[in-house]
Design an enzyme around this catalytic site. Structure first.
Site, PDB file in Angstrom:
ATOM      1  CG  ASP A  95      31.061  23.790 130.350  1.00  0.00           C
ATOM      2  OD1 ASP A  95      31.333  23.257 129.131  1.00  0.00           O
ATOM      3  OD2 ASP A  95      32.112  23.725 131.058  1.00  0.00           O
ATOM      4  CB  ALA A  96      25.638  22.732 126.758  1.00  0.00           C
ATOM      5  CE  LYS A  97      33.489  20.429 127.974  1.00  0.00           C
ATOM      6  NZ  LYS A  97      32.793  20.873 129.481  1.00  0.00           N
ATOM      7  NE  ARG A  98      23.425  19.610 124.911  1.00  0.00           N
ATOM      8  CZ  ARG A  98      23.495  19.289 126.117  1.00  0.00           C
ATOM      9  NH1 ARG A  98      24.919  19.065 126.533  1.00  0.00           N
ATOM     10  NH2 ARG A  98      22.598  19.152 126.997  1.00  0.00           N
ATOM     11  CB  THR A 124      31.313  24.996 125.865  1.00  0.00           C
ATOM     12  OG1 THR A 124      30.413  24.041 126.715  1.00  0.00           O
ATOM     13  CG2 THR A 124      31.978  26.041 127.014  1.00  0.00           C
TER      14      THR A 124
END
Length: 274
Positions: A95-98, A124
């Site tokens: 869950d890095a949301k890059r 993510t």
């Protein structure tokens, strides 16, 4: 790296292990509640307990920010944790949301979907610099048999001003889902490896019936989403929804058995979605 696409591997895992994504969110308050030091050593012990407790689950989602807070030592723990989970046959969703543009997005892609030590089965990503900005990540993930979960409709109140804005007759969130669906259509007949993220507590959600890919649904449990109320969310089909639960399970720790039991209880509660 796998020759089998992430969508196929996820579908097989859900069929056997159930449609639940359990989280590793080593928040400092949780470390203290588990009587662990708020240090990289405490982080490592926390994650070791989670790895033992989550053996046999389909998907585990480490929240990257809580590792990043410890610098290189935290990333070393994340690398070890990812490897240990995958050795147990668990799919790991980072869950890095890059999200960025051009060569920077390409660098993020190599970090999280390439062959490096941080690479997971899926990651993510934020599309709010334009869905097309994610192309380097989508391309590399597809080449390496990895998945991408794109933020579409999040549960935080601040997100609505952007995500529910209407353009060309559709909300921005719906346009994100539609763009992900187009990527998945290009890969037919294999199950889609590009998913979207939709908050479990939202009153209005995009239509995902044509996505042909997974829908990660965070916010179940402690954040107010009810497991029994998820069926058919956004027109989802059986096996498409992947409820994500972290705090509701982790609060049961630090006992491995207690964490596992809490996870199994929630896995049973969402088994009807399979």
């Amino acid at each position: 790296m796998s020759d089998i696409g992430f969508g196929s591997r996820l579908a097989a895992a859900i069929a056997v292990r159930g449609p639940l994504c359990v989280g590793i969110d080593p928040h400092p308050e949780l470390l203290r509640a588990w009587d662990l030091p708020v240090t990289s050593d405490g982080l490592a012990r926390f994650c070791d307990i989670c790895v033992q407790a989550y053996a046999g689950f389909a998907v585990v989602k480490p929240q990257v920010a809580f590792f990043e807070a410890y610098g290189s030592a935290g990333f070393a723990v994340l690398e070890h944790t990812t490897a240990a989970l995958r050795a147990d046959g668990v799919l790991v969703l980072a869950d890095a949301k890059r999200g960025d543009i051009g060569s920077t997005m390409a660098a993020y892609a190599h970090a999280w979907a390439g062959d490096g030590p941080l690479a997971a089965d899926a990651v993510t990503a934020s599309p709010y610099l334009g869905f097309g900005s994610l192309q380097p990540l989508l391309d590399l993930a597809a080449a390496n048999g990895r998945g991408v979960f794109v933020l579409a409709a999040t549960s935080n109140p601040e997100g609505a001003s952007v995500q529910r804005a209407v353009t060309d007759g559709h909300t921005v969130a719906q346009s994100i889902v539609d763009a992900a669906a187009a990527v998945n259509r290009a890969g037919r007949p294999q199950p889609g490896s590009v998913g979207v993220v939709i908050g479990a507590t939202l009153d209005e959600v995009p239509d995902v019936s044509e996505l042909a890919g997974p829908v990660l649904v965070p916010g179940v449990g402690a954040q107010g989403g009810r497991p029994e109320a998820l069926g058919g969310l956004g027109g989802a089909r059986p096996g498409q929804l992947l409820p994500a639960v972290s705090r509701e399970i982790l609060r049961a720790g630090p006992s491995v058995a207690a964490v596992r039991a809490a996870g199994e209880r929630l896995r049973d509660e969402v088994a009807y979605l399979r």
